[in-house]
Structures are given as C-alpha cells and as structure tokens.
Design a protein around this motif. Structure first.
Motif, PDB file in Angstrom:
ATOM      1  N   SER A 181       2.673  -1.532  -4.005  1.00 43.51           N
ATOM      2  CA  SER A 181       3.008  -0.544  -3.458  1.00 43.51           C
ATOM      3  C   SER A 181       3.443   0.818  -4.009  1.00 43.51           C
ATOM      4  N   ASN A 218      -0.066   2.096  -6.052  1.00 45.99           N
ATOM      5  CA  ASN A 218      -0.312   2.943  -5.141  1.00 45.99           C
ATOM      6  C   ASN A 218      -0.097   4.157  -4.748  1.00 45.99           C
ATOM      7  N   GLN A 263      -9.436   7.240  -1.050  1.00 46.45           N
ATOM      8  CA  GLN A 263     -11.041   6.587  -0.481  1.00 46.45           C
ATOM      9  C   GLN A 263     -12.017   7.080  -1.923  1.00 46.45           C
ATOM     10  N   ASP A 301      -5.059   1.804  -2.207  1.00 44.94           N
ATOM     11  CA  ASP A 301      -5.190   0.725  -1.235  1.00 44.94           C
ATOM     12  C   ASP A 301      -3.558   2.253   0.238  1.00 44.94           C
ATOM     13  N   TYR A 302      -3.951   2.219   1.142  1.00 44.86           N
ATOM     14  CA  TYR A 302      -3.290   3.105   1.961  1.00 44.86           C
ATOM     15  C   TYR A 302      -3.276   2.460   3.289  1.00 44.86           C
ATOM     16  N   LYS A 303      -2.444   2.819   4.278  1.00 46.23           N
ATOM     17  CA  LYS A 303      -2.289   2.882   5.437  1.00 46.23           C
ATOM     18  C   LYS A 303      -1.604   4.176   6.203  1.00 46.23           C
ATOM     19  N   THR A 363       0.929  -0.766  -0.368  1.00 46.41           N
ATOM     20  CA  THR A 363       0.278   0.461   0.224  1.00 46.41           C
ATOM     21  C   THR A 363       0.726   1.407   0.216  1.00 46.41           C
TER      22      THR A 363
END
Length: 350
Positions: free
Chosen positions: A332, A335, A282, A287-289, A257
C-alpha cells in the motif's frame, strides 16, 4: 535501479516518526526530525506560525502551483484532573474512543520537561474486586492513568511536576512483520509523511523537473481540524492531501492498494482531479481503490471550508483499525508512493 522511492527506506523513516510522541499541540520534536531529515538532503523549509513545516520545490511553471500535505500530529490526550488517589483523568485530543486506549502504556509529558510513564486503565479493572467491570462504559469518568511512580495522593503527583494540561502520548508499539505488514499506532498519518519525505528525496536525487512549483506542507493540527487550511499561496490550483484510507464493512479500501477518496464527511472531492489520478494509476500499473469515508475530514477539506479557491483531492495508503491499533502493508505504501511520483510530474486538470 527503480525510479520510485525506496519502500524499505520509507519504512525506516516511518518507524522513526511513530516513535516520536507528537499529539496535536505538542509536535515540535517530530517537526524537528523532519527538518533535519530534509537538511541532510540539502533541502530547506520554513515553519509557519502554527508550527507546521513548508517545503517548496521549484517548477517550470511558477504561475500555477500545487500543494501536497500530510500531517505529523497524532491522537493523544491531556491531563484533565489529578485525582485524590494519585491517578490522572484524561481529556482526549482527536476523534477516537476510550476503549481503543484501554490497557495502553503511555507517557506523561510534564511542563517541567520531565517525562513519566503510566498505563491507561478502567478504574474498576480488577475482576476480583469489581463484579461488573465488563459492563461499565469506557469514558472520562471511568478511565484513568496509573503513574509508574510512588504516588499515594494528589500532592505526591503535584510534587512530580505533573499538572492539568500536560500532554499524554500513547506507545506506538511499532512492528514490521516478515510478511510485510506494518503494525503501529499513528500510521495515520505518519505513513504518508514518510512517503512524502522519500518522494522529496527521490525528486532531489534524480533532479526531476517538475512542471509546476510544488509546495509540501507537513501539517501539525490535522487531528483537531485545521492543519492545512492556511499558507496556501494564491497561485495554488491543485491541493492534494495524502492521508490514510479507512478500512471497514462496506469500504473498498484495503491494506495493499492506494485509496483514492471520492467523498468524505465534507462532501465530494474534485471530480476532474479524481479522474486524472485514476488515469495516472491505470497508465502506470498502480493498484488503487475508490472509496467514500463517511466520518472523515482531511487537510484538503479543511482548506476548502476555509474558503480557498482550489481543486482538492485525497489519496493515501489503506489503514486498518484507524484511530486504534492500526496496520497497513508495504504494498500500500508502494502504490501510494508510485501514484504521487507520477502525479507531481503530470499536467494539471485546468
């Protein structure tokens, strides 16, 4: 055709970048690579006095600017001492530990222009001679470079043109696995540099109209703390550093992510910018953290410390084993590229 930058092309650029030695203080060759890559796209930039590269992309609003940075300098070392044995002592460049380079192949870049190879070893490596080699601290006193030349004393080394202050670079050992992992030293932060170069190319090829004039700084002194703290125009409102996300116990960041940093050793990053990055992710299925990096600083935090009145943020691909044998996954990178693509076309927080 995808609107996003091509990940496979990004990885090709990344392999090129990590293969060019560029410890902080010795980055001319890699900056030249970046310049030539952009020139092929019909894009020009200029070097600041520190040797970093700045590219400006015009926007609809020239009264408020954005700035994005990624750094092309890496960890490395210098020759600290030529020992009587003909081996070399090292002095580290950047924040890492001697144990992370034990057994690594390296290059010694002499001031004469010649490059020699060697291996970084514990002086007491041989278990057949040194009983307690496993117990010895890996530090400047015990670690040394074994040069791949016939040298029997310090005079032999001097004759090669090697002297105190010569730069030492580490072999990247880059490898792309069939499962999509990228393994290499110096993914911090050459992964992000590759992402930004592909982003610039995509914006240019798609004739994307940016809402604000946007500067891209490829900085060359981040690993020693001040790569992105200058050349920030007074019109700059938002400053986003694109750097690695650090993985470890207690961290949310992973290799798949984009990591959005909320706080590092310098303190919290700007709350409203963080919220908007999350909203962009969003809305676009990215996909993120969210994460906190307790022993970390970025070009954005350096800019804040130097007194610039800006909104600052930090994102980047998740990198495992940072400042050692690093690894990330192509998802990664994807994203991170997607978040940046939408971010530069978004409205500012203020």
């Amino acid at each position: 055709m995808s609107i996003y930058p091509n990940t496979d092309e990004t990885i090709v650029i990344l392999k090129d970048l990590v293969s060019i030695p560029s410890p902080s203080g010795n980055t001319n060759e890699v900056i030249t690579y970046v310049e030539e890559y952009l020139q092929k796209q019909g894009i020009s930039g200029y070097r600041n006095k520190k040797g970093g590269l700045i590219v400006t992309l015009p926007g609809q609003d020239d009264s408020r600017h954005r700035m994005l940075t990624a750094h092309v300098d890496t960890l490395g070392a210098m020759v600290k001492e030529v020992k009587d044995s003909g081996r070399l002592k090292l002095d580290l460049i950047g924040g890492f530990k001697f144990n992370s380079i034990e057994g690594e192949y390296c290059k010694i870049h002499s001031s004469t222009g010649k490059v020699y190879t060697g291996t970084i070893l514990l002086h007491q490596t041989s278990v057949h001679v040194y009983k307690d080699s496993d117990k010895l601290e890996r530090n400047q006193d015990n670690m040394e470079i074994r040069i791949d030349e016939v040298v029997k004393n310090s005079e032999d080394v001097t004759k090669l043109g090697i002297e105190v202050g010569d730069f030492i670079s580490f072999e990247p050992r880059v490898e792309i696995t069939p499962s999509g992992f990228i393994k290499s030293r110096h993914l911090d932060d050459k992964a992000s540099v590759a992402i930004l170069l592909q982003l610039i190319k995509q914006i240019n090829e798609q004739s994307v109209s940016l809402p604000y004039t946007t500067h891209i700084l490829i900085s060359n002194n981040e690993e020693i703390g001040y790569g992105g703290n200058s050349n920030i125009s007074p019109e700059t409102v938002e400053y986003l550093a694109v750097d690695m996300g650090a993985i470890g116990d207690g961290q949310a960041t992973d290799e798949y992510t984009v990591s959005i940093c909320v706080k590092d050793a310098s303190g919290p990053y700007h709350l409203e910018l963080r919220k908007r990055l999350i909203q962009i992710a969003q809305e676009n299925g990215i996909d993120y953290k969210l994460d906190i990096y307790p022993y970390y600083g970025s070009d954005a935090s350096a800019a804040i410390r130097s007194g610039h009145d800006i909104v600052h943020g930090l994102i980047g691909p998740g990198i495992d084993s940072s400042h050692a044998f690093e690894r990330t996954h192509k998802t990664s990178i994807e994203n991170t590229a997607k978040l940046l693509y939408h971010y530069v076309q978004s409205e500012m927080t203020r």
